[in-house]
Design a protein around this motif. Structure first.
Motif, short mmCIF file in Angstrom:
data_model
loop_
_atom_site.label_atom_id
_atom_site.label_comp_id
_atom_site.label_asym_id
_atom_site.label_seq_id
_atom_site.Cartn_x
_atom_site.Cartn_y
_atom_site.Cartn_z
N UNK A 145 0.73 -1.29 -0.26
CA UNK A 145 0.65 -0.34 -0.14
C UNK A 145 0.98 1.46 0.21
N UNK A 146 0.65 2.80 -0.82
CA UNK A 146 1.47 3.32 -1.10
C UNK A 146 0.00 4.89 0.13
N UNK A 147 0.60 5.68 1.03
CA UNK A 147 -0.37 6.45 1.68
C UNK A 147 0.47 7.50 2.04
N UNK A 148 -0.48 8.62 1.72
CA UNK A 148 0.40 10.01 2.40
C UNK A 148 0.05 10.95 3.46
N UNK A 149 0.99 11.29 4.58
CA UNK A 149 0.24 11.94 5.48
C UNK A 149 0.82 13.13 5.85
N UNK A 150 0.04 13.91 6.43
CA UNK A 150 0.83 15.44 6.87
C UNK A 150 1.20 14.64 8.67
N UNK A 151 2.59 15.37 8.50
CA UNK A 151 2.84 15.39 9.57
C UNK A 151 3.67 16.49 10.78
N UNK A 152 3.88 16.29 11.96
CA UNK A 152 4.18 17.37 12.76
C UNK A 152 5.59 17.03 13.30
N UNK A 153 6.64 17.48 13.11
CA UNK A 153 8.05 17.24 13.84
C UNK A 153 8.00 18.16 14.36
N UNK A 154 8.23 17.42 16.27
CA UNK A 154 8.64 18.49 17.41
C UNK A 154 10.22 17.90 18.62
N UNK A 155 10.58 18.24 18.15
CA UNK A 155 12.01 18.31 18.94
C UNK A 155 13.50 18.31 19.67
#
Length: 225
Positions: A145-155
């Motif tokens: 499967x192939x999918x796309x997601x928005x991400x929120x990086x915190x670090x």
């Protein structure tokens, strides 16, 4: 003869003792390499139960000694197995996955110290911890499967100015995915559908970076210490 020799030695010592005015550069670019981890439906505790690799490149614009804006292009591999979960419901089929992630995003960084190398009056430090937050998107390919997601990086991370135009760094980020695509599209082991906000997919990136600076900010400085 001795007088001339003493004068020559004194001049040489004075020249060596003069402070070196390091140039200030706007941009940095370089490679990144480290390990990745996964937290989600089939791994709820130890994100490095099945560690993967992460690598790519970063581009940074230094606004000043405290603030920077960074763009990243990263590849990461993650995997998980439901057999690692201690508490299980009966009649639930085991599930495992392997995914390849392609992450593109931007972050803003705040240095806790005035980071840099140069004149003393600027109170610059060669080592500084920093915190970072940003936004991005990740394309996941795995389990057919192939999918796309928005991400929120915190670090957070730490930077070290080794010398003029050369920096080393280490950064750890947790990346919250707003979509159930990282683990092969699994919504929940027990058939409970999650919304975009309440999904459980996260992945981490612990990376080492080497960056090289370019584009002088100011080629002339009229300040005299």
């Amino acid at each position: 003869m001795n007088i001339r020799l003493n004068i020559l030695i004194a001049v040489m010592v004075a020249l060596v003792s003069l402070p070196v005015a390091a140039q200030d550069y706007r941009y940095e670019i370089g490679p990144a390499l480290g390990i990745s981890g996964y937290l989600g439906d089939v791994n709820t505790s130890n994100m490095y139960k099945h560690p993967g690799i992460v690598g790519g490149g970063i581009f940074r614009y230094n606004i000043n000694s405290r603030w920077s804006v960074k763009a990243n292009l990263l590849y990461a591999s993650i995997s998980g197995n439901s057999k690692d979960i201690l508490s299980k419901f009966p009649d639930v089929e085991p599930y495992s996955f392997k995914s390849n992630l392609f992450d593109v995003g931007g972050q803003i960084e705040f240095n806790f110290l005035n980071f840099g190398l140069g004149a003393k009056y600027k109170n610059l430090k060669r080592v500084s911890p920093y915190m970072t937050v940003g936004v991005g998107g990740v394309l996941s390919i795995g389990s057919g499967k192939t999918g796309f997601s928005f991400v929120l990086p915190l670090g957070a991370g730490v930077k070290w100015r080794v010398k003029e135009r050369l920096n080393l760094g280490f950064e750890f980020t947790m990346r919250k995915a707003f979509g159930d695509n990282l683990d092969g599209g699994l919504s929940d082991l027990y058939g409970i559908k999650h919304g975009m906000v309440k999904n459980t997919d996260w992945y981490s990136a612990a990376i080492f970076t080497v960056t090289f600076e370019f584009s002088k900010r100011c080629s002339k400085c009229h300040y005299i210490e």
